[in-house]
Write a protein that holds these residues in place. Structure first.
Motif, PDB file in Angstrom:
ATOM      1  N   ASP A   1     131.636  87.329 152.885  1.00  0.00           N
ATOM      2  CA  ASP A   1     130.586  87.131 151.890  1.00  0.00           C
ATOM      3  C   ASP A   1     129.721  85.937 152.273  1.00  0.00           C
ATOM      4  O   ASP A   1     130.160  85.032 152.982  1.00  0.00           O
ATOM      5  CB  ASP A   1     131.197  86.854 150.510  1.00  0.00           C
ATOM      6  CG  ASP A   1     132.174  87.921 150.064  1.00  0.00           C
ATOM      7  OD1 ASP A   1     132.008  89.087 150.486  1.00  0.00           O
ATOM      8  OD2 ASP A   1     133.097  87.591 149.287  1.00  0.00           O
TER       9      ASP A   1
ATOM     10  N   ASN B   1     132.671  79.415 148.506  1.00  0.00           N
ATOM     11  CA  ASN B   1     132.852  80.701 149.170  1.00  0.00           C
ATOM     12  C   ASN B   1     134.070  80.570 150.076  1.00  0.00           C
ATOM     13  O   ASN B   1     135.033  81.320 149.964  1.00  0.00           O
ATOM     14  CB  ASN B   1     131.593  81.065 149.967  1.00  0.00           C
ATOM     15  CG  ASN B   1     131.633  82.481 150.524  1.00  0.00           C
ATOM     16  OD1 ASN B   1     132.151  83.389 149.879  1.00  0.00           O
ATOM     17  ND2 ASN B   1     131.073  82.666 151.706  1.00  0.00           N
TER      18      ASN B   1
ATOM     19  N   GLN C   1     136.218  87.095 151.373  1.00  0.00           N
ATOM     20  CA  GLN C   1     135.955  88.533 151.382  1.00  0.00           C
ATOM     21  C   GLN C   1     136.191  89.199 150.033  1.00  0.00           C
ATOM     22  O   GLN C   1     136.278  90.426 149.954  1.00  0.00           O
ATOM     23  CB  GLN C   1     136.848  89.207 152.440  1.00  0.00           C
ATOM     24  CG  GLN C   1     136.541  88.750 153.870  1.00  0.00           C
ATOM     25  CD  GLN C   1     137.471  89.361 154.901  1.00  0.00           C
ATOM     26  OE1 GLN C   1     138.689  89.156 154.861  1.00  0.00           O
ATOM     27  NE2 GLN C   1     136.914  90.125 155.819  1.00  0.00           N
TER      28      GLN C   1
ATOM     29  N   GLY D   1     134.150  88.978 147.288  1.00  0.00           N
ATOM     30  CA  GLY D   1     132.943  89.249 146.528  1.00  0.00           C
ATOM     31  C   GLY D   1     132.711  88.317 145.361  1.00  0.00           C
ATOM     32  O   GLY D   1     131.900  88.620 144.476  1.00  0.00           O
TER      33      GLY D   1
ATOM     34  N   GLU E   1     130.487  86.034 140.120  1.00  0.00           N
ATOM     35  CA  GLU E   1     129.503  86.546 141.072  1.00  0.00           C
ATOM     36  C   GLU E   1     128.150  85.871 140.897  1.00  0.00           C
ATOM     37  O   GLU E   1     127.298  85.939 141.795  1.00  0.00           O
ATOM     38  CB  GLU E   1     129.348  88.058 140.890  1.00  0.00           C
ATOM     39  CG  GLU E   1     130.630  88.838 141.099  1.00  0.00           C
ATOM     40  CD  GLU E   1     130.482  90.300 140.733  1.00  0.00           C
ATOM     41  OE1 GLU E   1     129.341  90.729 140.421  1.00  0.00           O
ATOM     42  OE2 GLU E   1     131.489  91.029 140.763  1.00  0.00           O
TER      43      GLU E   1
ATOM     44  N   PRO F   1     128.092  89.928 148.651  1.00  0.00           N
ATOM     45  CA  PRO F   1     129.341  90.434 149.236  1.00  0.00           C
ATOM     46  C   PRO F   1     129.133  91.088 150.606  1.00  0.00           C
ATOM     47  O   PRO F   1     128.125  91.750 150.860  1.00  0.00           O
ATOM     48  CB  PRO F   1     129.824  91.467 148.218  1.00  0.00           C
ATOM     49  CG  PRO F   1     129.108  91.111 146.944  1.00  0.00           C
ATOM     50  CD  PRO F   1     127.786  90.568 147.375  1.00  0.00           C
ATOM     51  N   GLN F   2     130.116  90.859 151.477  1.00  0.00           N
ATOM     52  CA  GLN F   2     130.182  91.557 152.765  1.00  0.00           C
ATOM     53  C   GLN F   2     128.824  91.567 153.479  1.00  0.00           C
ATOM     54  O   GLN F   2     128.282  92.616 153.827  1.00  0.00           O
ATOM     55  CB  GLN F   2     130.669  92.982 152.544  1.00  0.00           C
ATOM     56  CG  GLN F   2     132.078  93.095 151.979  1.00  0.00           C
ATOM     57  CD  GLN F   2     133.138  92.680 152.988  1.00  0.00           C
ATOM     58  OE1 GLN F   2     133.342  93.358 154.001  1.00  0.00           O
ATOM     59  NE2 GLN F   2     133.810  91.568 152.740  1.00  0.00           N
TER      60      GLN F   2
END
Length: 291
Positions: free
Chosen positions: A126, A194, A211, A213, A252, A284-285
Motif C-alpha cells: 500500500d 503505513n 498490505q 489496505g 482508510e 491499497p496495493q
C-alpha cells in the motif's frame, strides 16, 4: 535475472554517502556485474530531483527496477512516479533512519542490500497520501514533525543527532489542540503509519501492515514528563501499545482540522502547510517493491 536497473543515488543521504560516493558506485557496478545486470546510475542534486529523474527516464527502457539509493526521503521521491505502475522500486538504504527498509527486512549493509536487490522478488504494498502528497512509511503532525523540522537544519545527521534534537525539543514543545475526524483532541503527536516505524527501529505502530489496505493511526496524548522515558523505551523495544496516553485506530481515511496551519512530516521530510485541514488516504496495493 539479467536486466537493466536504474539507480537514483542521493549523495546527501545519511551521514557519509557523499564521502563514499565513488565506493558506492563501484560496489553497485561490481555486484550488478556478478548478476549479469546493467546498472545505470543518476545523481540527485536537490530536493525533488529524484522524482524528476524517474519521470524523465522511466519510459526509456523496460527497467527491472528503479532503485532508490538513500533514505526514506529518497525512496519517497523515487517511488512517487511508480505508484500504480508495474515497475518496481528497489531500495538500497543509505539514510539516517531507513524506516521502510527496516520494516521490509531489507539489509542495511550496502553489499547485502545489493545482493537482495538482484535476487529478491517484487511484492505489492500500500501507499498513502497526505493532502495528495504521497508517503510510503509514516506521516504525521505534532512532536515528530517538529523534531523532523529541527533535525533537517542540523549539519550532522544520524541517530545521535536525532536523539539530541528530540531531547532538547521535548522540554519546550507544547501539544496542539485539533480535531481528528471531527472529535476534539489534545495531542502530543498523531502518526499515520503505513509501515510500523519512523526509522532506526523506533516502532510507533508495531502492528502496522504494508498490505492490509489500512493505516494505523497512533495518537499520543499529553503526558507527564516522567512518562517520556517509558515512552522512549516502548518505542525502541517495539512495545508501543494502547494505554491511557496512547490510542490506536485503523482507518482508510482520516481528517485533521487545526487552529493554525501546522508543520507535518511525510517519510521524515518536514513541510509547513498553508492550510488548516489535513486529509489522509490509503491507496491499497499500489506500489511494487523488491524485497
Amino acid at each position: 535475472m539479467p536486466g537493466s536497473y536504474l539507480f537514483i543515488l542521493n549523495p546527501n543521504s545519511g551521514t557519509s554517502t557523499g564521502k563514499r560516493t565513488s565506493y558506492i558506485v563501484d560496489k553497485i557496478q561490481a555486484i550488478a556485474g556478478k548478476y549479469d545486470c546493467e546498472a545505470v546510475i543518476l545523481f540527485t542534486k536537490e530536493r525533488g530531483h529524484a522524482t524528476a529523474l524517474v519521470s524523465e527516464n522511466a519510459g526509456l527502457r523496460d527497467w527491472k527496477a528503479i532503485v532508490a539509493v538513500g533514505g526514506d526521503g529518497t525512496i519517497n521521491e523515487t517511488a512517487q512516479p511508480l505508484v500504480g505502475t508495474d515497475t518496481p522500486v528497489g531500495i538500497i538504504p543509505l539514510g539516517s533512519g531507513n524506516g521502510l527498509a527496516r520494516h521490509l527486512g531489507i539489509p542495511i549493509a550496502l553489499e547485502k542490500s545489493l545482493i537482495r536487490l538482484f535476487t529478491g522478488d517484487p511484492i505489492t504494498i500500500d501507499s498513502a497520501t497526505l493532502n495528495d502528497i504521497p508517503f510510503f512509511c509514516t506521516a504525521g503532525i505534532g512532536f515528530d514533525a517538529y523534531v523532523g523540522h529541527l533535525f533537517s537544519k542540523q549539519k550532522v545527521r544520524g541517530l545521535a543527532s536525532y536523539v539530541n534534537v528530540s531531547f532538547r525539543a521535548y522540554w519546550t514543545y507544547k501539544p496542539q489542540v485539533l480535531k481528528l475526524n471531527g472529535l476534539n483532541t489534545n495531542a502530543f503527536s498523531i502518526s499515520f503509519a503505513n509501515a510500523g516505524q519512523f526509522g532506526n527501529n523506533a516502532w510507533v505502530a508495531p502492528e502496522a501492515n504494508l498490505q492490509d489496505g489500512k493505516l494505523d493511526i497512533c495518537t499520543i496524548k499529553p503526558f507527564p514528563k516522567w512518562y517520556g522515558t517509558s515512552l522512549a523505551y516502548q518505542l525502541f523495544t517495539k512495545q508501543m501499545k494502547a494505554s491511557r496516553f496512547i490510542d490506536y485506530q485503523s482507518a482508510e481515511y482520516a481528517v485533521i482540522d487545526t487552529e493554525t496551519p501546522p508543520m507535518i512530516h511525510y517519510d521524515g521530510e518536514p513541510l509547513q502547510l498553508n492550510t488548516t485541514r489535513i486529509e489522509v488516504k490509503i491507496k491499497p496495493q499500489s506500489l511494487r517493491v523488491i524485497v
